[in-house]
Design a protein around this motif. Structure first.
Motif, short mmCIF file in Angstrom:
data_model
loop_
_atom_site.label_atom_id
_atom_site.label_comp_id
_atom_site.label_asym_id
_atom_site.label_seq_id
_atom_site.Cartn_x
_atom_site.Cartn_y
_atom_site.Cartn_z
N ASN A 163 0.84 -1.19 0.00
CA ASN A 163 0.00 0.00 0.00
C ASN A 163 0.88 1.25 0.00
O ASN A 163 1.64 1.49 0.94
N THR A 168 -6.11 5.03 2.98
CA THR A 168 -6.75 3.97 3.76
C THR A 168 -6.44 4.07 5.25
O THR A 168 -6.91 3.25 6.04
N ALA A 194 -8.56 -3.90 -4.62
CA ALA A 194 -7.36 -3.38 -5.27
C ALA A 194 -7.74 -3.09 -6.71
O ALA A 194 -8.37 -3.92 -7.37
N ILE A 203 -6.24 1.27 -3.57
CA ILE A 203 -7.01 0.46 -2.65
C ILE A 203 -8.18 1.30 -2.15
O ILE A 203 -7.98 2.31 -1.47
N TRP A 247 -4.49 -7.77 5.56
CA TRP A 247 -3.38 -6.80 5.49
C TRP A 247 -2.53 -6.91 6.74
O TRP A 247 -2.98 -7.40 7.78
#
Length: 259
Positions: A163, A168, A194, A203, A247
């Motif tokens: 990322n 985000t 994505a 994202i 993640w």
């Protein structure tokens, strides 16, 4: 799910919990649940699919058995149920993990995820450089098959990426590694995806609209919603790469959170 199936799953959860020596409150703390109501619900209806793997590992039973299937509660490969400690503390332990490098063989429950990232290339002399999100040969990420099964992800469809934007944050930090399910490109409102946007890896939460799609950022104060109609989707080379299912972010000692 039928009522009979729910009752069977609830009965098996109660049996596994009793055999573990844990109380419902202790299990809730181990699983980091907000309260004990989940445990109460599971005793009646069984453990939901998205928690079945973790609960089975914690209670040391076979997941398929916990889900009500016609299999043994434990097999020769299932660890023995530990004896409850005398002080009544929860039964869980930190397990040592062996260090590994790219040459280390995969474990039975592991797969290698391929890396996706932005790549810039030139089609010929005098051409304008063009970017695309592509698989990069070389770097791999070891990942658990069981975790992917819990997320409903086929290991063959799983890739990872980095990322590179703070849109985000604080949900997914800048520099975090994300897992992408390329087998899930169908837009489900409220899910995070994505996206290859004209060669840029983005994202975003994606929502369908009558005329196209809307991209939403978790960091909505800095990144307002973006609306794209079908013409823009085509002209700007929009490709849904897949749903974000996982993640991870490593925080080095001494690093500080940004306000």
């Amino acid at each position: 799910m039928s009522k009979q199936t729910q009752q069977l799953k609830g009965k098996r959860f109660r049996e596994a919990l009793q055999g573990s020596g844990l109380t419902g409150s202790q299990l809730a703390r181990i699983l980091d649940l907000e309260n004990d109501q989940n445990i109460t619900n599971w005793k009646a209806r069984g453990v939901p699919a998205y928690m079945a793997g973790e609960v089975a590992r914690t209670l040391i039973v076979e997941r398929e058995w916990l889900e009500g299937r016609d299999v043994p509660m434990r097999t020769s490969t299932t660890e023995r149920t530990p004896t409850p400690p005398e002080n009544g503390s929860p039964i869980y332990a930190l397990e040592l993990r062996s260090p590994w490098d790219p040459g280390t063989s995969l474990e039975v429950d592991e797969v290698e995820l391929r890396l996706y990232r932005e790549v810039e290339f030139i089609n010929g002399p005098g051409k304008v450089p063009r970017a695309e999100v592509q698989e990069i040969t070389g770097p791999k990420l070891r990942f658990s098959r069981d975790t992917m099964r819990d997320c409903g992800v086929d290991p063959q469809n799983a890739v990872f990426a980095m990322n590179h934007c703070n849109s985000t944050e604080p949900l997914i930090r800048l520099g975090a590694t994300v897992g992408i399910d390329t087998g899930m490109t169908r837009i489900v409102d409220g899910e995070m995806y994505a996206i290859d946007h004209n060669g840029l890896l983005r994202i975003k939460f994606v929502e369908k609209t009558p005329s196209g799609i809307t991209l939403k950022s978790f960091n909505s104060k800095e990144y307002p919603d973006e609306d794209y109609d079908f013409d823009k989707i085509i002209s700007q080379r929009f490709v849904i790469l897949g749903r974000i299912f996982w993640w991870s972010y490593i925080r080095p000692l001494g690093s500080r959170s940004m306000a």
